[in-house]
Write an enzyme that holds these catalytic residues in place. Sequence first.
Site, PDB file in Angstrom:
ATOM      1  N   ARG A 115       0.813  -1.315  -0.004  1.00 39.48           N
ATOM      2  CA  ARG A 115       0.019   0.115  -0.161  1.00 39.48           C
ATOM      3  C   ARG A 115       0.941   1.422   0.053  1.00 39.48           C
ATOM      4  O   ARG A 115       1.900   1.239   0.865  1.00 39.48           O
ATOM      5  CB  ARG A 115      -0.969  -0.014   1.096  1.00 39.48           C
ATOM      6  CG  ARG A 115      -1.956  -0.987   1.188  1.00 39.48           C
ATOM      7  CD  ARG A 115      -2.898  -0.924   2.554  1.00 39.48           C
ATOM      8  NE  ARG A 115      -4.023  -1.860   2.414  1.00 39.48           N
ATOM      9  CZ  ARG A 115      -4.190  -2.807   3.023  1.00 39.48           C
ATOM     10  NH1 ARG A 115      -2.958  -3.223   3.785  1.00 39.48           N
ATOM     11  NH2 ARG A 115      -5.135  -3.665   3.134  1.00 39.48           N
ATOM     12  N   GLN A 307      -5.696  -1.555   9.087  1.00 37.36           N
ATOM     13  CA  GLN A 307      -5.480  -0.007   8.930  1.00 37.36           C
ATOM     14  C   GLN A 307      -6.369   0.908   9.925  1.00 37.36           C
ATOM     15  O   GLN A 307      -7.429   0.451  10.330  1.00 37.36           O
ATOM     16  CB  GLN A 307      -5.707   0.542   7.558  1.00 37.36           C
ATOM     17  CG  GLN A 307      -5.405   1.940   7.210  1.00 37.36           C
ATOM     18  CD  GLN A 307      -4.015   2.451   7.738  1.00 37.36           C
ATOM     19  OE1 GLN A 307      -3.998   3.164   8.775  1.00 37.36           O
ATOM     20  NE2 GLN A 307      -3.054   1.969   6.783  1.00 37.36           N
ATOM     21  N   ARG A 309      -7.132   5.310  10.658  1.00 33.93           N
ATOM     22  CA  ARG A 309      -6.806   6.341  10.100  1.00 33.93           C
ATOM     23  C   ARG A 309      -8.157   7.507  11.045  1.00 33.93           C
ATOM     24  O   ARG A 309      -9.189   7.134  11.298  1.00 33.93           O
ATOM     25  CB  ARG A 309      -6.976   6.833   8.692  1.00 33.93           C
ATOM     26  CG  ARG A 309      -8.380   6.522   7.989  1.00 33.93           C
ATOM     27  CD  ARG A 309      -8.407   6.826   6.560  1.00 33.93           C
ATOM     28  NE  ARG A 309      -7.561   5.924   5.870  1.00 33.93           N
ATOM     29  CZ  ARG A 309      -8.041   4.901   5.355  1.00 33.93           C
ATOM     30  NH1 ARG A 309      -9.375   4.273   5.420  1.00 33.93           N
ATOM     31  NH2 ARG A 309      -7.261   4.105   4.696  1.00 33.93           N
ATOM     32  N   HIS A 826     -33.486  38.241   9.922  1.00 32.81           N
ATOM     33  CA  HIS A 826     -33.649  39.569   9.003  1.00 32.81           C
ATOM     34  C   HIS A 826     -34.176  39.306   7.700  1.00 32.81           C
ATOM     35  O   HIS A 826     -34.951  40.346   7.474  1.00 32.81           O
ATOM     36  CB  HIS A 826     -32.078  39.908   9.117  1.00 32.81           C
ATOM     37  CG  HIS A 826     -31.857  40.956   8.036  1.00 32.81           C
ATOM     38  ND1 HIS A 826     -31.218  40.841   6.695  1.00 32.81           N
ATOM     39  CD2 HIS A 826     -31.650  42.278   8.213  1.00 32.81           C
ATOM     40  CE1 HIS A 826     -31.425  41.956   6.171  1.00 32.81           C
ATOM     41  NE2 HIS A 826     -31.461  42.834   6.938  1.00 32.81           N
TER      42      HIS A 826
END
Length: 872
Positions: A115, A307, A309, A826
């Site tokens: 990878r 993995q 992350r 507004h």
Amino acid sequence: MKSHVLFFDQVDRSSLPYVGGKGANLGELSKAGFPVPGGFCVTTHAYKTFIATSPEMDSLLGELNKLNPNDLNQLRKWGERIRSHLLQLEIPAELKSDIIHAWEAVGTRYAYAIRSSATAEDLPTASFAGQQDTYLNIRGQDELLRHVRKCWASLFTDRAIAYRAKNGFDHRQVYLSVVVQRMVNPEVSGIMFTADPVSGNRKVVSIDASFGLGEAIVSGIVSADLYKVKAGQIILKNVSEKKIAIYSLPEGGTIKKDLPPDQQTQQALTDSQILRLAELGKKIETHFGSPQDIEFCIENGKIFVVQSRPVTSLYPLPDMPQEPLRVMISFGHVQMMTNAMKPLGLSVLQTVFPKNVFLKAGGRLFIDPTEVLRTKLGRTIFPKFIGHLFDEAVSNAIREVIQRPEFLRVPPQPGLVQSARRLVTPIIREVWKNLWKRDPKLAKSTVESFMQKKWTEFREQLQGENGERRLEALQHQLSIFAKDLIHNIFPYVACFPISLLLLKKLLESDQELHRLNKSLPGNITSEMGLVIGDLADLVRELPEVEEYLKQANDRTFYEGLFHVRGGDRFKRAFEAFIAKYGHRCPGEIDLTRPRWREAPTQLVPAILGHMRSVKPGEHREKFIQGEQEAKEAARRILDQVGNSGFKAKRIKRLIEVYRSMGGLREHPKYLFTLILDECKKVILSEADELVKKGILQQKEDVFFLTLDELVQLGKGELKQDPVSLVAERKEQYEWHQTLNPPKVMTSEGEIVTGSPRKGKFPEGALVGTAASAGVVEGKARIVLKPEEAHLNEGEILVAPHTDPGWTPLFQSAKALVTEVGGLMTHGSVVAREYGIPAVVGVDDATRKIKDGQMIRVDGNQGFVEILSDENE
């Protein structure tokens, strides 16, 4: 670190520059004892050694940096050229030897996943996921080396180049490590988010799983099972039909296989595995200190992590406990300013309003009304109040949260009701007097007298002081400002919506009520809009001034007027406008925004747009016409109920209150922006001194410090280096600007949208809140910033939101559509006052409606129809 190869147990999070985000995270997991298959990283030093053998690479990267990120053809051409070049380069002998020795150490009998791991990858603010390539089930020395080279080349895939260019990364400064990890041959693989990626809930673990290798899920060829776990309980199981799986081949590579029919609808994970995975995921999250996106696989019943992350798509949470459950409302949506704010702007607002109620998250403020909502009365009144005054969707979202058992089981704070009663009772008393006793015509002079007194006191308190003592005086004045405002102006302004609600209750039909809102007397923001129209009419008489305005810049704006015919005449009129309104601007609640006095060219599009779309004097005629329509509407209402009797007297009184108090609704903000502008002058004056002393590099750097930090800096007590702190905050602010703040979220991070408004609407209609009556068709003009507006006659203004800084555009607009807003915000009030249809709270209106499309705005029922797919 000059090593070409590092094993997982040799790296951790600090190794990111050498092994990239993927490698650093795997090393961290491995060192912490999580079940990670063995492997090693071919470092960024190895990549640099490799590309250094190419005499062409430096010039190729130089050309790449020059490319336009939107020119996909050129990106594709140069990417292909660089990849081809790298794939033909020989790997230096020493580097080749180091890779082979590492492979032999882990085991030559295994297959490997190879990878890419870039240095700008798997970061807390940018994942770069999927930008480089991954190769599975690689066997043998030659294939290993070939795929390492292919990974290096994949740093220059079209998607990777475009992503870096779009996010401002220099191609020369992004390096690649290659992760070589022992392959697991799993029965099941998947992806686990330790926070729900859809709702944002940090307490919910979301798991996607399917049979075989995880590549089937990543590549999208199979619909995975979805499981959700909260507090150790499976709260959702969505078992999909999984027709295909990807498996490893003994000789290397992978193969797609059709699954047997009985396996296709089988649950990929057992309940026990789901709970074990969720528990493991939360441990990994705790280790890293943030929600994680985890790839996992299960081989022979054993879970492996391949993995992890950070989840970068979640909106940040305020610094608060996740339990017990709390609910927060975006202050920016209430104030019609959803952009990120700099630290100084946030800290000023947190000085004015209580910090325990106004919380920071993602460069915005969120109001936490939880303690009020814990009471039965608060749960009854507050959602209605929000729905009537601000946003129906916000009201629905709050109702959804406060009905949950976990919210209801937490009792209110002891003594809260009594404290609230002491605070609110005198205000209610004043509101009642204004509704029924006092002369409404005197309200304006009373409010403006207080405003002048407060403004004078504020400036006097800051005179004669300097340095940190001046800043401390400023802090003190800000800290008492909100209390003064609530006690002295709020009882008048509150009568505007209250009188409207009472009128709706008393009248059999409210068809005439929206006309009462036209041309409210004394509305300071509407008066500002009229003066803009006067300036535009003046420019019509001065063609040289018109040409000058088209190319004027802020630095020489006034000076340049001396050199054009009629410039002095326009200058006098413009300076009179700035003297009264120069402290205002779009997004004016943020002190750090440039005011009109600082950047006068912000007003040029409004002046020129008015000239294009409104006839000379028409704005004043419309205002007078609006006053007449309001009087006639009041007369018709009274005719309907009769001119005598108790009910008629009450209605007549409420109409007077509604008109008089409605004209005051912008006064608090006008005063607040005056105060903010004075604060800005004081702070920038102190910043000048800090620059002279060499403490700050430029005076605008103070915008990236808080008020407390500025005081500490003046006293020499700031513990961090101000220059590095400012640099860090600037980077953080850039990230905050990319975030899309939710209207409502909980302390668990869940974004709550609320149920959509019900009703029969045309197919494909964009539904919002009906804010100003009428139905019109016209060309949509998307305006994201008023200073960049280019409205023409008959065009419909479509904007993310509006505040008083947008008012100059209302004279030119045929109708209004906004993404944010409610009945009393507004844009809605001003649209009703100007008599143009408006639909507010239309989600993603500026994205779903294209610039130049023909649309129909139905301000009666609250929806927008796109009439043609064509746009300019």
